[in-house]
Design a protein around this motif. Structure first.
Motif, PDB file in Angstrom:
ATOM      1  N   LEU A 144       0.892  -1.124   0.148  1.00  0.00           N
ATOM      2  CA  LEU A 144       0.109   0.082  -0.086  1.00  0.00           C
ATOM      3  C   LEU A 144       0.892   1.335  -0.002  1.00  0.00           C
ATOM      4  O   LEU A 144       0.378   2.301  -0.670  1.00  0.00           O
ATOM      5  N   PHE A 145       1.929   1.043   0.811  1.00  0.00           N
ATOM      6  CA  PHE A 145       2.770   2.452   0.669  1.00  0.00           C
ATOM      7  C   PHE A 145       4.255   2.407  -0.007  1.00  0.00           C
ATOM      8  O   PHE A 145       5.097   2.954   0.024  1.00  0.00           O
ATOM      9  N   GLY A 146       4.018   1.376  -1.049  1.00  0.00           N
ATOM     10  CA  GLY A 146       5.087   1.514  -2.068  1.00  0.00           C
ATOM     11  C   GLY A 146       6.440   0.744  -1.908  1.00  0.00           C
ATOM     12  O   GLY A 146       7.198   0.746  -2.614  1.00  0.00           O
ATOM     13  N   LEU A 147       6.615   0.058  -0.732  1.00  0.00           N
ATOM     14  CA  LEU A 147       7.975  -0.421  -0.276  1.00  0.00           C
ATOM     15  C   LEU A 147       7.951  -1.610  -1.050  1.00  0.00           C
ATOM     16  O   LEU A 147       9.280  -2.288  -1.273  1.00  0.00           O
ATOM     17  N   ALA A 148       7.149  -2.257  -0.930  1.00  0.00           N
ATOM     18  CA  ALA A 148       7.137  -3.836  -1.467  1.00  0.00           C
ATOM     19  C   ALA A 148       7.453  -3.993  -2.892  1.00  0.00           C
ATOM     20  O   ALA A 148       8.186  -4.600  -3.369  1.00  0.00           O
ATOM     21  N   GLN A 149       7.055  -2.786  -3.669  1.00  0.00           N
ATOM     22  CA  GLN A 149       7.455  -2.693  -5.094  1.00  0.00           C
ATOM     23  C   GLN A 149       8.857  -2.621  -5.342  1.00  0.00           C
ATOM     24  O   GLN A 149       9.568  -2.872  -6.111  1.00  0.00           O
ATOM     25  N   HIS A 150       9.500  -1.545  -4.320  1.00  0.00           N
ATOM     26  CA  HIS A 150      11.085  -1.780  -4.424  1.00  0.00           C
ATOM     27  C   HIS A 150      11.790  -2.757  -3.934  1.00  0.00           C
ATOM     28  O   HIS A 150      12.777  -3.210  -4.759  1.00  0.00           O
ATOM     29  N   TRP A 151      11.014  -3.403  -3.004  1.00  0.00           N
ATOM     30  CA  TRP A 151      12.057  -4.652  -2.679  1.00  0.00           C
ATOM     31  C   TRP A 151      11.833  -5.606  -3.533  1.00  0.00           C
ATOM     32  O   TRP A 151      12.810  -6.375  -3.935  1.00  0.00           O
ATOM     33  N   ARG A 152      10.773  -5.716  -4.477  1.00  0.00           N
ATOM     34  CA  ARG A 152      10.660  -6.936  -5.679  1.00  0.00           C
ATOM     35  C   ARG A 152      11.838  -6.425  -6.572  1.00  0.00           C
ATOM     36  O   ARG A 152      12.319  -7.217  -7.213  1.00  0.00           O
ATOM     37  N   GLN A 153      11.761  -5.096  -6.877  1.00  0.00           N
ATOM     38  CA  GLN A 153      12.734  -4.863  -7.842  1.00  0.00           C
ATOM     39  C   GLN A 153      14.100  -5.065  -7.470  1.00  0.00           C
ATOM     40  O   GLN A 153      15.005  -5.557  -8.289  1.00  0.00           O
ATOM     41  N   VAL A 154      14.538  -4.706  -6.324  1.00  0.00           N
ATOM     42  CA  VAL A 154      15.949  -5.173  -5.845  1.00  0.00           C
ATOM     43  C   VAL A 154      16.106  -6.678  -5.714  1.00  0.00           C
ATOM     44  O   VAL A 154      17.279  -7.018  -6.287  1.00  0.00           O
ATOM     45  N   ARG A 155      15.244  -7.560  -5.598  1.00  0.00           N
ATOM     46  CA  ARG A 155      15.305  -8.712  -5.347  1.00  0.00           C
ATOM     47  C   ARG A 155      15.049  -9.629  -6.765  1.00  0.00           C
ATOM     48  O   ARG A 155      15.295 -10.613  -6.952  1.00  0.00           O
ATOM     49  N   GLY A 156      14.625  -8.870  -7.740  1.00  0.00           N
ATOM     50  CA  GLY A 156      14.143  -9.213  -9.292  1.00  0.00           C
ATOM     51  C   GLY A 156      12.949 -10.155  -9.230  1.00  0.00           C
ATOM     52  O   GLY A 156      12.890 -11.185  -9.966  1.00  0.00           O
ATOM     53  N   HIS A 157      12.021 -10.001  -8.443  1.00  0.00           N
ATOM     54  CA  HIS A 157      10.669 -10.724  -8.019  1.00  0.00           C
ATOM     55  C   HIS A 157       9.546 -10.244  -9.134  1.00  0.00           C
ATOM     56  O   HIS A 157       9.687  -8.786  -9.123  1.00  0.00           O
ATOM     57  N   ALA A 158       8.962 -10.749  -9.624  1.00  0.00           N
ATOM     58  CA  ALA A 158       7.694 -10.121 -10.219  1.00  0.00           C
ATOM     59  C   ALA A 158       6.617  -9.915  -9.177  1.00  0.00           C
ATOM     60  O   ALA A 158       6.485 -10.362  -8.120  1.00  0.00           O
ATOM     61  N   ALA A 159       5.609  -8.930  -9.711  1.00  0.00           N
ATOM     62  CA  ALA A 159       4.600  -8.558  -8.985  1.00  0.00           C
ATOM     63  C   ALA A 159       3.529  -9.528  -8.835  1.00  0.00           C
ATOM     64  O   ALA A 159       3.364 -10.317  -9.705  1.00  0.00           O
ATOM     65  N   PRO A 160       2.850  -9.690  -7.748  1.00  0.00           N
ATOM     66  CA  PRO A 160       1.770 -11.038  -7.467  1.00  0.00           C
ATOM     67  C   PRO A 160       0.547 -10.368  -8.486  1.00  0.00           C
ATOM     68  O   PRO A 160       0.566  -9.105  -8.492  1.00  0.00           O
ATOM     69  N   THR A 161      -0.261 -11.244  -8.413  1.00  0.00           N
ATOM     70  CA  THR A 161      -1.373 -10.858  -9.265  1.00  0.00           C
ATOM     71  C   THR A 161      -2.398 -10.580  -8.217  1.00  0.00           C
ATOM     72  O   THR A 161      -2.461 -10.905  -7.122  1.00  0.00           O
ATOM     73  N   SER A 162      -3.488  -9.710  -8.652  1.00  0.00           N
ATOM     74  CA  SER A 162      -4.938  -9.220  -7.857  1.00  0.00           C
ATOM     75  C   SER A 162      -5.422 -10.500  -7.507  1.00  0.00           C
ATOM     76  O   SER A 162      -5.919 -11.212  -8.214  1.00  0.00           O
ATOM     77  N   GLU A 163      -5.797 -10.506  -6.037  1.00  0.00           N
ATOM     78  CA  GLU A 163      -6.680 -11.606  -5.504  1.00  0.00           C
ATOM     79  C   GLU A 163      -7.684 -11.039  -4.414  1.00  0.00           C
ATOM     80  O   GLU A 163      -7.107 -10.073  -3.790  1.00  0.00           O
ATOM     81  N   LEU A 164      -8.489 -11.748  -4.318  1.00  0.00           N
ATOM     82  CA  LEU A 164      -9.730 -11.152  -3.290  1.00  0.00           C
ATOM     83  C   LEU A 164      -9.117 -12.019  -2.011  1.00  0.00           C
ATOM     84  O   LEU A 164      -9.111 -13.315  -1.931  1.00  0.00           O
ATOM     85  N   ARG A 165      -8.987 -11.163  -0.825  1.00  0.00           N
ATOM     86  CA  ARG A 165      -8.937 -11.919   0.364  1.00  0.00           C
ATOM     87  C   ARG A 165      -9.872 -11.141   1.326  1.00  0.00           C
ATOM     88  O   ARG A 165     -10.172  -9.792   1.406  1.00  0.00           O
ATOM     89  N   GLU A 166     -10.205 -11.826   2.488  1.00  0.00           N
ATOM     90  CA  GLU A 166     -11.169 -11.148   3.430  1.00  0.00           C
ATOM     91  C   GLU A 166     -10.788 -11.468   4.849  1.00  0.00           C
ATOM     92  O   GLU A 166     -11.304 -11.993   5.515  1.00  0.00           O
ATOM     93  N   PRO A 167      -9.538 -10.725   5.108  1.00  0.00           N
ATOM     94  CA  PRO A 167      -9.230 -10.906   6.627  1.00  0.00           C
ATOM     95  C   PRO A 167      -9.728  -9.867   7.648  1.00  0.00           C
ATOM     96  O   PRO A 167     -10.045  -8.850   7.130  1.00  0.00           O
ATOM     97  N   LEU A 168     -10.261 -10.509   8.682  1.00  0.00           N
ATOM     98  CA  LEU A 168     -10.757  -9.727   9.817  1.00  0.00           C
ATOM     99  C   LEU A 168     -11.708  -8.693   9.370  1.00  0.00           C
ATOM    100  O   LEU A 168     -12.905  -9.095   9.226  1.00  0.00           O
ATOM    101  N   PHE A 169     -11.326  -7.445   9.591  1.00  0.00           N
ATOM    102  CA  PHE A 169     -12.562  -6.432   9.204  1.00  0.00           C
ATOM    103  C   PHE A 169     -13.071  -6.395   7.933  1.00  0.00           C
ATOM    104  O   PHE A 169     -14.211  -6.169   7.539  1.00  0.00           O
ATOM    105  N   TYR A 170     -12.389  -7.200   6.834  1.00  0.00           N
ATOM    106  CA  TYR A 170     -12.903  -7.305   5.534  1.00  0.00           C
ATOM    107  C   TYR A 170     -14.179  -8.257   5.370  1.00  0.00           C
ATOM    108  O   TYR A 170     -14.757  -8.247   4.256  1.00  0.00           O
ATOM    109  N   LYS A 171     -14.004  -9.078   6.287  1.00  0.00           N
ATOM    110  CA  LYS A 171     -15.358  -9.959   6.514  1.00  0.00           C
ATOM    111  C   LYS A 171     -16.727  -9.284   6.787  1.00  0.00           C
ATOM    112  O   LYS A 171     -17.802  -9.862   6.646  1.00  0.00           O
TER     113      LYS A 171
END
Length: 244
Positions: A144-171
């Motif tokens: 959400l705050f952009g750090l994961a995108q940079h970490w993936r770039q540094v490690r050479g990982h691809a972005a995950p695909t969008s998926e629906l999850r319903e943890p805690l409040f989201y239920k």
């Protein structure tokens, strides 16, 4: 270059964290030099105009920069990995601009003096902010705050695909982060006209933002999100379910 970009992402995150803490003080009139009820004086017409403009500036920045069309244009000029960090940084600037532009309107709408009802309202105030903070972690705080995108770039990982999850409040509600914001903006023992204007403006912004955000989620996730909308309330459990 990717490490410089990562450094900017960290800077944006740190700045936003500080601004978020100031926003809590601004809304609650707590421990900050300028708040919703304390700041430069102005005549009533000027105060109303400044405050509406400040809310609109915040809302336009948050909504326009989050849209796929704007992102597509932006990433023609800047690396895609910086897109979210730029959004986070500009969100901080928008909040600071709102604080700088704000002019208090001190007429009282309600003033709860009895200790226990006032305590309940303060409890809801901090509960709302806690709900906002927890909601960012329930899905992916660093995405959400952009750090994961940079970490993936540094490690050479691809972005995950969008998926629906319903943890805690989201239920219970589809947008618990917005629910938390609205609770915090409205739950206050002393409600001034200026504070009510801020709370009302933010409520309108949230409703508009949700309509655009859900359109994007339906496009990205598809039938699973359509089913989720039909089962789960929008901001209040059981209320605002989509039909059809």
């Amino acid at each position: 270059m990717k490490y410089l970009q990562f450094a900017f992402g960290i800077l944006a995150y740190v700045v936003f964290s500080a601004v978020f803490l100031y926003l809590i003080g601004f809304v609650g009139d707590l421990y900050v030099p300028v708040s919703v009820d304390r700041g430069p004086p102005a005549s009533l017409p000027v105060a109303i105009a400044c405050d509406i403009f400040a809310i609109a500036l915040f809302g336009v920045q948050h909504s326009v920069m989050a849209r796929p069309g704007f992102k597509a244009v932006l990433t023609r000029s800047v690396p895609p990995v910086l897109e979210r960090s730029l959004y986070v940084m500009m969100s901080s600037v928008a909040v600071l601009a709102m604080v700088a532009l704000w002019r208090p309107i001190g007429a009282i709408v309600w003033d709860v003096r009895m200790p226990w009802p006032a305590g309940v309202l303060w409890g809801l105030f901090f509960l709302g902010w806690g709900m906002v903070f927890v909601s960012t972690w329930l899905l992916d705080h660093f995405e959400l705050f952009g750090l994961a995108q940079h970490w993936r770039q540094v490690r050479g990982h691809a972005a995950p695909t969008s998926e629906l999850r319903e943890p805690l409040f989201y239920k219970w509600v589809r947008h618990p982060l917005y629910t938390g914001f609205l609770i915090s903006f409205w739950a206050i023992p002393t409600m001034t006209v200026g504070h009510a204007l801020l709370a009302g403006g933010m409520t309108l912004y949230v409703l508009i933002a949700i309509s655009y955000e859900e359109r994007d989620l339906l496009r990205d996730i598809g039938p699973d999100y359509a089913d989720y909308r039909s089962r789960v309330g929008m901001l209040v459990p059981g209320l605002g379910k989509a039909r059809g």
